[in-house]
Design a protein around this motif. Structure first.
Motif, PDB file in Angstrom:
ATOM      1  N   HIS A  14      -1.008  -1.034   2.119  1.00  0.00           N
ATOM      2  CA  HIS A  14      -2.192  -0.203   2.282  1.00  0.00           C
ATOM      3  C   HIS A  14      -3.410  -1.119   2.295  1.00  0.00           C
ATOM      4  O   HIS A  14      -3.451  -2.110   1.566  1.00  0.00           O
ATOM      5  CB  HIS A  14      -2.289   0.803   1.124  1.00  0.00           C
ATOM      6  CG  HIS A  14      -3.259   1.932   1.331  1.00  0.00           C
ATOM      7  ND1 HIS A  14      -4.618   1.755   1.291  1.00  0.00           N
ATOM      8  CD2 HIS A  14      -3.061   3.245   1.552  1.00  0.00           C
ATOM      9  CE1 HIS A  14      -5.221   2.924   1.487  1.00  0.00           C
ATOM     10  NE2 HIS A  14      -4.290   3.850   1.652  1.00  0.00           N
ATOM     11  N   GLU A  15      -4.387  -0.782   3.126  1.00  0.00           N
ATOM     12  CA  GLU A  15      -5.583  -1.624   3.205  1.00  0.00           C
ATOM     13  C   GLU A  15      -6.347  -1.683   1.880  1.00  0.00           C
ATOM     14  O   GLU A  15      -6.980  -2.697   1.572  1.00  0.00           O
ATOM     15  CB  GLU A  15      -6.518  -1.122   4.318  1.00  0.00           C
ATOM     16  CG  GLU A  15      -5.988  -1.306   5.726  1.00  0.00           C
ATOM     17  CD  GLU A  15      -5.167  -0.121   6.233  1.00  0.00           C
ATOM     18  OE1 GLU A  15      -4.807  -0.098   7.421  1.00  0.00           O
ATOM     19  OE2 GLU A  15      -4.900   0.803   5.410  1.00  0.00           O
ATOM     20  N   GLU A  16      -6.304  -0.621   1.086  1.00  0.00           N
ATOM     21  CA  GLU A  16      -6.968  -0.669  -0.209  1.00  0.00           C
ATOM     22  C   GLU A  16      -6.377  -1.787  -1.076  1.00  0.00           C
ATOM     23  O   GLU A  16      -7.102  -2.527  -1.754  1.00  0.00           O
ATOM     24  CB  GLU A  16      -6.846   0.670  -0.934  1.00  0.00           C
ATOM     25  CG  GLU A  16      -7.606   0.716  -2.258  1.00  0.00           C
ATOM     26  CD  GLU A  16      -7.521   2.078  -2.941  1.00  0.00           C
ATOM     27  OE1 GLU A  16      -8.160   2.239  -3.989  1.00  0.00           O
ATOM     28  OE2 GLU A  16      -6.816   2.972  -2.422  1.00  0.00           O
ATOM     29  N   SER A  17      -5.054  -1.916  -1.043  1.00  0.00           N
ATOM     30  CA  SER A  17      -4.402  -3.006  -1.765  1.00  0.00           C
ATOM     31  C   SER A  17      -4.847  -4.360  -1.232  1.00  0.00           C
ATOM     32  O   SER A  17      -5.033  -5.316  -2.006  1.00  0.00           O
ATOM     33  CB  SER A  17      -2.882  -2.886  -1.670  1.00  0.00           C
ATOM     34  OG  SER A  17      -2.389  -1.832  -2.451  1.00  0.00           O
ATOM     35  N   ALA A  18      -5.017  -4.464   0.082  1.00  0.00           N
ATOM     36  CA  ALA A  18      -5.458  -5.730   0.672  1.00  0.00           C
ATOM     37  C   ALA A  18      -6.822  -6.139   0.116  1.00  0.00           C
ATOM     38  O   ALA A  18      -7.057  -7.307  -0.206  1.00  0.00           O
ATOM     39  CB  ALA A  18      -5.514  -5.606   2.193  1.00  0.00           C
ATOM     40  N   ALA A  19      -7.734  -5.169  -0.003  1.00  0.00           N
ATOM     41  CA  ALA A  19      -9.066  -5.481  -0.527  1.00  0.00           C
ATOM     42  C   ALA A  19      -8.997  -5.840  -2.006  1.00  0.00           C
ATOM     43  O   ALA A  19      -9.681  -6.759  -2.470  1.00  0.00           O
ATOM     44  CB  ALA A  19     -10.004  -4.296  -0.297  1.00  0.00           C
ATOM     45  N   PHE A  20      -8.170  -5.118  -2.778  1.00  0.00           N
ATOM     46  CA  PHE A  20      -7.985  -5.479  -4.191  1.00  0.00           C
ATOM     47  C   PHE A  20      -7.426  -6.895  -4.322  1.00  0.00           C
ATOM     48  O   PHE A  20      -7.840  -7.668  -5.192  1.00  0.00           O
ATOM     49  CB  PHE A  20      -7.033  -4.493  -4.877  1.00  0.00           C
ATOM     50  CG  PHE A  20      -7.654  -3.198  -5.291  1.00  0.00           C
ATOM     51  CD1 PHE A  20      -8.879  -3.160  -5.941  1.00  0.00           C
ATOM     52  CD2 PHE A  20      -6.992  -1.992  -5.066  1.00  0.00           C
ATOM     53  CE1 PHE A  20      -9.440  -1.954  -6.347  1.00  0.00           C
ATOM     54  CE2 PHE A  20      -7.537  -0.792  -5.465  1.00  0.00           C
ATOM     55  CZ  PHE A  20      -8.759  -0.772  -6.113  1.00  0.00           C
ATOM     56  N   MET A  21      -6.458  -7.226  -3.467  1.00  0.00           N
ATOM     57  CA  MET A  21      -5.859  -8.560  -3.545  1.00  0.00           C
ATOM     58  C   MET A  21      -6.868  -9.637  -3.184  1.00  0.00           C
ATOM     59  O   MET A  21      -6.889 -10.715  -3.787  1.00  0.00           O
ATOM     60  CB  MET A  21      -4.633  -8.632  -2.632  1.00  0.00           C
ATOM     61  CG  MET A  21      -3.452  -7.823  -3.132  1.00  0.00           C
ATOM     62  SD  MET A  21      -1.999  -7.974  -2.052  1.00  0.00           S
ATOM     63  CE  MET A  21      -0.970  -6.645  -2.697  1.00  0.00           C
ATOM     64  N   ALA A  22      -7.727  -9.357  -2.215  1.00  0.00           N
ATOM     65  CA  ALA A  22      -8.771 -10.317  -1.861  1.00  0.00           C
ATOM     66  C   ALA A  22      -9.739 -10.514  -3.025  1.00  0.00           C
ATOM     67  O   ALA A  22     -10.165 -11.634  -3.323  1.00  0.00           O
ATOM     68  CB  ALA A  22      -9.515  -9.848  -0.616  1.00  0.00           C
ATOM     69  N   CYS A  23     -10.079  -9.422  -3.701  1.00  0.00           N
ATOM     70  CA  CYS A  23     -10.953  -9.496  -4.873  1.00  0.00           C
ATOM     71  C   CYS A  23     -10.292 -10.324  -5.970  1.00  0.00           C
ATOM     72  O   CYS A  23     -10.923 -11.201  -6.585  1.00  0.00           O
ATOM     73  CB  CYS A  23     -11.280  -8.097  -5.371  1.00  0.00           C
ATOM     74  SG  CYS A  23     -12.272  -8.052  -6.881  1.00  0.00           S
TER      75      CYS A  23
ATOM     76  N   CYS B 179      -6.050   1.664  -9.907  1.00  0.00           N
ATOM     77  CA  CYS B 179      -5.124   1.019  -8.965  1.00  0.00           C
ATOM     78  C   CYS B 179      -5.243  -0.480  -8.729  1.00  0.00           C
ATOM     79  O   CYS B 179      -4.416  -1.030  -7.996  1.00  0.00           O
ATOM     80  CB  CYS B 179      -5.152   1.720  -7.595  1.00  0.00           C
ATOM     81  SG  CYS B 179      -4.572   3.419  -7.683  1.00  0.00           S
ATOM     82  N   PRO B 180      -6.179  -1.232  -9.315  1.00  0.00           N
ATOM     83  CA  PRO B 180      -6.158  -2.671  -9.033  1.00  0.00           C
ATOM     84  C   PRO B 180      -5.129  -3.468  -9.827  1.00  0.00           C
ATOM     85  O   PRO B 180      -4.850  -4.620  -9.478  1.00  0.00           O
ATOM     86  CB  PRO B 180      -7.576  -3.121  -9.403  1.00  0.00           C
ATOM     87  CG  PRO B 180      -7.978  -2.191 -10.485  1.00  0.00           C
ATOM     88  CD  PRO B 180      -7.361  -0.863 -10.119  1.00  0.00           C
ATOM     89  N   GLY B 181      -4.555  -2.904 -10.893  1.00  0.00           N
ATOM     90  CA  GLY B 181      -3.661  -3.666 -11.757  1.00  0.00           C
ATOM     91  C   GLY B 181      -2.521  -4.326 -11.016  1.00  0.00           C
ATOM     92  O   GLY B 181      -2.250  -5.530 -11.181  1.00  0.00           O
ATOM     93  N   MET B 182      -1.818  -3.565 -10.189  1.00  0.00           N
ATOM     94  CA  MET B 182      -0.690  -4.114  -9.432  1.00  0.00           C
ATOM     95  C   MET B 182      -1.138  -5.110  -8.366  1.00  0.00           C
ATOM     96  O   MET B 182      -0.635  -6.241  -8.322  1.00  0.00           O
ATOM     97  CB  MET B 182       0.123  -2.981  -8.805  1.00  0.00           C
ATOM     98  CG  MET B 182       1.284  -2.493  -9.658  1.00  0.00           C
ATOM     99  SD  MET B 182       2.548  -3.749  -9.946  1.00  0.00           S
ATOM    100  CE  MET B 182       3.078  -4.126  -8.282  1.00  0.00           C
ATOM    101  N   PRO B 183      -2.063  -4.756  -7.460  1.00  0.00           N
ATOM    102  CA  PRO B 183      -2.452  -5.737  -6.440  1.00  0.00           C
ATOM    103  C   PRO B 183      -3.085  -6.997  -7.024  1.00  0.00           C
ATOM    104  O   PRO B 183      -2.910  -8.083  -6.465  1.00  0.00           O
ATOM    105  CB  PRO B 183      -3.434  -4.972  -5.542  1.00  0.00           C
ATOM    106  CG  PRO B 183      -3.796  -3.737  -6.276  1.00  0.00           C
ATOM    107  CD  PRO B 183      -2.670  -3.441  -7.196  1.00  0.00           C
TER     108      PRO B 183
END
Length: 591
Positions: A52-61, A421-425
């Motif tokens: 999911h793109e939201e996960s992509a942004a969390f991972m970038a952060c 939701c940021p914990g996992m990514p």
């Protein structure tokens, strides 16, 4: 020479040190995706396909938080770009450098109500307020990419480059012609070392030297300044409290570290702030003024790299703009060592008592498992180089209080946005950045069902390539959106509302096994310790599905009259979990 603009973008990002990007493909970003397929050299950028793109942004952060370098996320036009927003706001509000590269419809179609056409300039104008630009010509690409990275790094913020798909596929232009109206950039960049003026340092030293009871609060800006903070605290005979994003800035084993502050904080931190006569705030934007000293109680000194964040939480007498480590090094020769250590000794006694009581709280019975015990048992088993992440909610409470960070560990969560939701990514991103280290994510079952289980699929796709295959996810399964349930009781004069709060049962350990990972279910207190031992010894990523008691409250360091009144009224109105809630509250308050 790059063949297309897409190829050129990848080459330009490599010049800025980019080794991986997080994203999800789509035709709006097809030219860049095609370039990824052609990028097969030793220095090829690693495209991490998220679910999911939201996960992509969390991972970038998270990449930015854990490495200090810009994180990069990629999404297609329209819906893909929209999905990035929450993770990008997480980065913006926590002041992290992230570059978003998003697709757009062909230039000729823009303004024609075309399929998936969204006004991306308007959409990203707030989250990427320092820099969001649409590339309308191949000659722009060089300076747009360069400026996006330069601004993200220097201002520690989110930037965005919008790429129409026909531009991505166009022939690359390595350099704009030397002519009027063109822009010529390079990748030369060296961050400045910012240190306050000597006169301002002297003023700060005079305030700190005059104080008899100094309390220090550090945040994320103090990461990398552990030695300097320790030396200043020792000279001033001060205790050091930590804002949530600064938890890894100092190890918790130091006798003068009071732990977290605020609603999730410790009694020693709260006591120190209530009784200090001098307040030193280093690299923190901690927002809750009720947990800071009263304005007529203490003189204040603050250090922050961003001058716009100075003196907005407490009316500081001296506000210093500067890098934490460099500023403290310049300040140290001006400080006088406190001869009277009584204040420091009082703080250290309270800290020692707090940790003893914390263990007692963690070991209290619950139905079936005390969530605090899950964290406490983990704490003593943490690998020296562990990277800890937590989601928002009750998992953040126990992360703040019950985990003792060691030197060299890292940890983070969503600070200012406090989003789910940021914990996992975050943990997944940490593993890509440091494949030889062990990330541990603490996630509530609400967040895990919302996005986390999809990130487990990403883990199942990539884990075999990691040098150390271990990544541990601990899910707090209480079938309740627990933090909100307690907020209803403590702040809204309302009992828990089952139709909004109850979460359906889900076998997270079984799901992990289905994906080829290791799954462990814990539903008895005596299983907790062995579950951590097994997870940390596993030959693959592991999910601990901890069935914990939702009635165990994370009580604030002091309870206000309004909170007590709201809680009593909620119980009188008939909370569905009234019996368990009252029983656990009595255990924690009176025993």
């Amino acid at each position: 020479m790059a063949k297309t603009v897409g190829d050129f973008i990848l080459e330009r990002m490599k010049g800025w040190g980019v080794k991986r990007v997080f994203g999800y493909p789509g035709d709006g970003i097809g030219g860049l995706v095609a370039a990824v397929g052609r990028d097969d050299g030793e220095d090829a950028i690693d495209f991490i396909q998220t679910r999911h793109e939201e996960s992509a942004a969390f991972m970038a952060c998270a990449h930015a938080k854990f490495t200090g370098e810009p994180g990069v996320c990629v999404a297609t036009s329209g819906p893909g770009a929209i999905h990035l927003l929450n993770g990008l706001y997480d980065a913006k509000l926590d002041h992290q450098p992230v570059v978003a590269i998003v697709g757009q419809q062909a230039r000729a179609a823009i303004g024609g109500n075309y399929q998936q056409e969204v006004d991306l300039q308007a959409l990203f104008k707030d989250v990427a307020s320092d820099f969001v630009e649409t590339c309308m010509s191949p000659t722009q690409v060089r300076h747009l990419i360069d400026r996006a990275f330069r601004i993200a790094k220097s201002r520690k913020t989110v930037t965005c480059v919008i790429l129409p798909n026909d531009v991505q596929e166009a022939k690359a232009v390595e350099e704009a012609p030397h002519a009027h109206g063109t822009v010529h950039t390079s990748q030369a960049y060296t961050p400045a070392e910012v240190v306050p003026a000597a006169a301002d340092l002297q003023r700060a030293a005079e305030v700190l030297n005059a104080g008899k009871k100094v309390g220090i609060l550090i945040g994320a800006g103090a990461l990398g300044a552990a030695n300097e903070v320790t030396e200043v605290a020792n000279v001033l005979g001060a205790g050091v409290a930590k804002a949530l994003l600064g938890k890894a800035a100092l190890p918790d084993g130091l006798p003068f570290v009071t732990g977290s502050i605020g609603l999730l904080g410790t009694e020693p931190s709260d006591w120190m702030m209530q009784h200090c006569d001098t307040f030193l705030m280093i690299g923190s934007r901690f927002p809750y003024s009720e947990f800071l000293p009263k304005t007529d109680q203490a003189r204040g000194v603050q250090i922050d790299l961003d001058p716009t964040m100075l003196s907005i939480r407490f009316p500081m007498e001296v506000a210093l703009t500067g890098d934490s480590a460099s500023t403290l090094r310049a300040l140290l020769p001006l400080l006088k060592k406190k001869g009277d250590r009584g204040w420091r000794e009082d703080i250290e006694k309270r800290i020692a008592r707090w940790w003893k009581e914390e263990e007692e709280r963690a070991m209290k019975d619950a139905d079936p498992v005390n969530p605090e015990r899950v964290f406490w048992e983990c704490s003593s088993r943490l690998p020296d180089n562990a990277i800890i992440t937590a989601d928002s909610g009750s998992s953040a409470n126990w992360y703040a209080r019950a985990l003792k960070f060691k030197p060299g560990m890292m940890g983070s969560l969503s600070g200012t946005l406090a989003t789910m939701c940021p914990g996992m990514p975050y943990a997944v991103s940490a593993k890509f950045a440091y494949p030889d280290r062990v990330p541990i994510a603490f996630v509530g079952d609400g967040a895990m069902q919302m996005l986390g289980i999809t990130d487990l699929i990403t883990v199942s796709k990539y884990w075999r390539r990691w040098q150390d295959p271990r990544l541990v996810v601990c899910v707090l399964s209480n079938r309740d959106l627990n933090q909100v349930s307690w907020e209803l009781r403590a702040m809204a004069n309302s009992p828990k509302v089952p139709e909004t709060q109850d979460v359906p049962a889900f076998s997270f350990s079984g799901y992990a096994e289905m994906l080829g990972l290791k799954g462990i279910r814990v539903d008895r207190p005596e299983q907790v310790a062995s579950a951590w031992d097994a997870a940390l010894a596993a030959d693959r990523p592991c999910v601990i599905d901890a069935i914990v008691d939702p009635d165990v409250a994370s009580l604030p360091p002091h309870i206000t009259i309004s909170q007590a009144t709201s809680y009593a009224e909620a119980m009188l109105k008939g909370d569905p979990d009234e019996g368990g809630v009252i029983k656990q509250t009595i255990k924690r308050v009176f025993s």
